[in-house]
Design an enzyme around this catalytic site. Sequence first.
Site, PDB file in Angstrom:
ATOM      1  CD  GLU A  66      -3.875  -2.130  -2.731  1.00  0.00           C
ATOM      2  OE1 GLU A  66      -3.085  -1.401  -2.109  1.00  0.00           O
ATOM      3  OE2 GLU A  66      -4.947  -2.552  -2.242  1.00  0.00           O
TER       4      GLU A  66
ATOM      5  CG  HIS B  27       5.836  -2.704   3.905  1.00  0.00           C
ATOM      6  ND1 HIS B  27       4.912  -3.321   4.695  1.00  0.00           N
ATOM      7  CD2 HIS B  27       5.402  -1.433   3.727  1.00  0.00           C
ATOM      8  CE1 HIS B  27       3.952  -2.454   5.003  1.00  0.00           C
ATOM      9  NE2 HIS B  27       4.231  -1.300   4.430  1.00  0.00           N
TER      10      HIS B  27
END
Length: 326
Positions: free
Chosen positions: A62, A131
Amino acid sequence: MAMEKMSIAKALNESLRKALDTDPKVLIMGEDVGKLGGVFRITDGLQKDFGEDRVIDTPLAESGIVGTAIGLALRGYRPIVEIQFDGFVFPAYDQIVTQLAKMHARALGKIKLPVVVRIPYGGGIGAVEHHSESPEALFAHVAGLKVVSPSNASDAYWMMQQAVQSDDPVIFFEPKRRYWDKGEVETDSIPGPLHRAAVARTGSDLTLAAYGPMVKVCLEAAAAAQEEGKSIEVLDLRSMSPIDFDTIRTSVEKTGRLVVVHEAPVFYGSGAEIAARITERCFYHLEAPVLRVGGYHAPYPPARLEDEYLPGLDRVLDAVDRSLAY
C-alpha cells in the site's frame, strides 16, 4: 435526462469508466483491480477495455501504491488508487499524511496532487478486523485532505466524478455493506457541490445527521419514529472534511435537537466535532444536548458479535427518545 437504476457498486464502476474515457491522464491502480476487477468487482471490465497501462494490478504494498500515485500526480496524471480494505490503508498512512496532504502547501500552492484514494470501509459483511473498520476520523483530522463518503448510487456516481476532477487529494470511503443497494442515477447533470450535505428526509422535531452506511439506518429510524408521531429530519452529510456545518445549523435551528450517527467509535469520532461546533453555533436554539451514536471504543469484534457492535435501529431510536425527553 438519462435515468438508470443501478447499485452503488455499478454506479462506481460506471463513474470510473467515464473518468477513464474522458481523461487519458486518469489511471487506476491497486491490488487485484485489473484482471479480477477488485474484491468487490468495482473495477470489473475496466482493464479489459482500457488496457494494463491504465488499470494497473500492483503488488501487495500500500505504501508503494500511494507513493507511486504521488509521483504520477506530480507528472500530470490523475491516479485513482484502491486500498482493498479499510484496515489495509495504514502501511500507506505515512505517504498520505506526510506527503499527499502536505505537498501543495509545502510548494506554496505551485504543486497540485489530484489523487483519489478509494477505501471500502465499515462492517456488516461478516468479516474480521482490518476488513470492517471505519477510520475516517484519522484522515478528516489531517489538513490538506478531502474526505467523503456516498450513501446512495447517485452520490456514488457523481461524487467519484467530482473527486477525480478535484485538484486536491480526496479520500473516498465506500460503504461496502451498501454496495448492492440500488437507486436511481441521473447521469447527465451533477446534483450539487461535492462537500454539501443533503436533506434526505424533512422533519421538524429532531435532526439525525449521518453519512455513508448509517444514512439508511437513520432513514429507517425516522420512518419508525413517524409511526409514533415524531417528525425526524435526516441529513446525509456526504463529506467528513470539510463538513457542511451551514446545512446542519439550518436544520438544528428548525428542530432544536441533533443526534449524530456513525459506525466509527464515538470516542474522538467525527460526531464529536459536529457536536462541539453545533453547540457553539446553535446554543440558544438547542432544546437538548447534542447526542452521538456510534461504535464502541474497542477493537472490531469477531463477525458473530458485529451486530452488537454496530449501531443499529434500536440504538438510534433510543438516542432519539433520550433527546426528545429533555
